[in-house]
Design a protein around this motif. Structure first.
Motif, PDB file in Angstrom:
ATOM      1  N   GLU A   2      10.173  11.171   3.456  1.00 32.69           N
ATOM      2  CA  GLU A   2       9.580  12.510   3.585  1.00 32.69           C
ATOM      3  C   GLU A   2       8.893  12.931   2.294  1.00 32.69           C
ATOM      4  OE1 GLU A   2       8.437  15.964   5.477  1.00 32.69           O
ATOM      5  OE2 GLU A   2       9.425  14.222   6.363  1.00 32.69           O
ATOM      6  N   THR A   3       9.484  12.587   1.154  1.00 30.50           N
ATOM      7  CA  THR A   3       8.875  12.941  -0.131  1.00 30.50           C
ATOM      8  C   THR A   3       7.552  12.215  -0.332  1.00 30.50           C
ATOM      9  OG1 THR A   3      11.070  13.279  -1.077  1.00 30.50           O
ATOM     10  CG2 THR A   3       9.240  13.010  -2.609  1.00 30.50           C
ATOM     11  N   CYS A   4       7.543  10.909  -0.095  1.00 27.63           N
ATOM     12  CA  CYS A   4       6.300  10.145  -0.260  1.00 27.63           C
ATOM     13  C   CYS A   4       5.238  10.602   0.723  1.00 27.63           C
ATOM     14  CB  CYS A   4       6.576   8.653  -0.084  1.00 27.63           C
ATOM     15  SG  CYS A   4       7.635   7.934  -1.355  1.00 27.63           S
ATOM     16  N   GLY A   5       5.647  10.861   1.961  1.00 24.55           N
ATOM     17  CA  GLY A   5       4.676  11.295   2.955  1.00 24.55           C
ATOM     18  C   GLY A   5       4.102  12.664   2.677  1.00 24.55           C
ATOM     19  N   SER A   6       4.945  13.572   2.195  1.00 28.56           N
ATOM     20  CA  SER A   6       4.460  14.931   1.925  1.00 28.56           C
ATOM     21  C   SER A   6       3.586  14.998   0.682  1.00 28.56           C
ATOM     22  CB  SER A   6       5.651  15.883   1.780  1.00 28.56           C
ATOM     23  OG  SER A   6       6.419  15.917   2.954  1.00 28.56           O
ATOM     24  N   MET A   7       3.923  14.223  -0.324  1.00 26.21           N
ATOM     25  CA  MET A   7       3.169  14.277  -1.574  1.00 26.21           C
ATOM     26  C   MET A   7       1.865  13.474  -1.525  1.00 26.21           C
ATOM     27  SD  MET A   7       4.917  16.240  -3.620  1.00 26.21           S
ATOM     28  CE  MET A   7       5.287  17.208  -2.139  1.00 26.21           C
ATOM     29  N   SER A   8       1.765  12.496  -0.662  1.00 30.65           N
ATOM     30  CA  SER A   8       0.561  11.652  -0.601  1.00 30.65           C
ATOM     31  C   SER A   8      -0.464  12.263   0.358  1.00 30.65           C
ATOM     32  CB  SER A   8       0.932  10.242  -0.151  1.00 30.65           C
ATOM     33  OG  SER A   8       1.597  10.296   1.102  1.00 30.65           O
ATOM     34  N   PRO A   9      -1.747  12.013   0.113  1.00 30.46           N
ATOM     35  CA  PRO A   9      -2.801  12.634   0.936  1.00 30.46           C
ATOM     36  C   PRO A   9      -3.229  11.822   2.139  1.00 30.46           C
ATOM     37  CG  PRO A   9      -3.785  11.595  -0.965  1.00 30.46           C
ATOM     38  CD  PRO A   9      -2.311  11.366  -1.077  1.00 30.46           C
ATOM     39  N   TYR A  10      -2.627  10.680   2.383  1.00 29.91           N
ATOM     40  CA  TYR A  10      -3.133   9.773   3.425  1.00 29.91           C
ATOM     41  C   TYR A  10      -2.536  10.125   4.792  1.00 29.91           C
ATOM     42  CZ  TYR A  10      -4.664   7.174  -0.647  1.00 29.91           C
ATOM     43  OH  TYR A  10      -5.256   6.823  -1.844  1.00 29.91           O
ATOM     44  N   TRP A  11      -2.982  11.261   5.292  1.00 35.26           N
ATOM     45  CA  TRP A  11      -2.507  11.723   6.585  1.00 35.26           C
ATOM     46  C   TRP A  11      -3.505  11.417   7.691  1.00 35.26           C
ATOM     47  CZ3 TRP A  11       1.850  14.525   8.410  1.00 35.26           C
ATOM     48  CH2 TRP A  11       2.871  14.674   7.468  1.00 35.26           C
TER      49      TRP A  11
END
Length: 199
Positions: A2-11
């Motif tokens: 969740e931390t990596c997904g929330s902080m990274s812009p590759y959505w």
């Protein structure tokens, strides 16, 4: 995750030029490119905050368990347990945010940041389901054990109540017989006195 997904812009990938938009920032996009929808951002950030909050309170709860006088456990242990209840809520919020992404951007390619947050939310939902199943099974087993023990207790209770009722009835019969005998003796004595007086 969740931390990596929330902080990274590759959505979500907007176009062929590798422009990805995310929750906090974008990458390889023009300056006027907007990010994800506000509802999705709010859900994901709330879920992220709830998940991150578990870390310090887990440490606090661990320290509370080491307290021999139980004062620290009483003060902070209860608060930690309340915070732990936010963990399943964070999984539900994160999953809802990912579903909004699928609804708002159905035709666009999604990146690994989305996959990480979706995987973390699904893991939490699986944990919730397993916890509910285990709790239900344990509750059913405990209720069966209690129900299996109740008939014996109820039979004993019924037997004791019957014995008590029989004893009460015998006591009442004995009392009435004693009273009848006392009245009969009194009447007989009076009748004898009257007969002697008449003589």
């Amino acid at each position: 995750m969740e931390t990596c997904g929330s902080m990274s812009p590759y959505w979500v990938k907007l176009n062929a030029s590798n422009c990805f938009i995310g929750i906090i920032n974008n990458v390889d996009c023009p300056e006027n490119t907007t990010g994800l929808e506000s509802s999705t951002v709010n859900l994901q950030l709330t879920a992220f905050a709830f998940m991150i909050t578990q870390i310090p309170f887990s440490v606090v709860f661990g320290l509370a368990l080491q307290d021999t006088e139980n004062t620290f456990l009483l003060l902070c242990g209860g608060c930690s347990i309340l915070v732990f209840l936010l963990f399943p809520i964070s999984g539900i919020l994160a999953f809802a945010g990912c579903m909004l992404i699928l609804r708002d951007y159905p035709d666009l390619e999604r990146g690994w940041s989305f996959d990480l947050c979706l995987a973390s939310s699904i893991l939490i939902l699986i944990e919730i389901i397993i916890t509910l199943i285990v709790t239900t099974v344990m509750g059913i087993r405990s209720s069966k054990r209690k129900s299996n023990g109740k008939p014996e207790e109820s039979v004993e209770g019924k037997g004791s109540s019957k014995d008590g009722d029989t004893q009460t009835q015998s006591n009442s019969y004995g009392h009435s017989i004693m009273k009848f005998a006392q009245v009969a003796i009194t009447n007989g004595a009076e009748a004898a006195k009257n007969a002697i007086g008449m003589k």
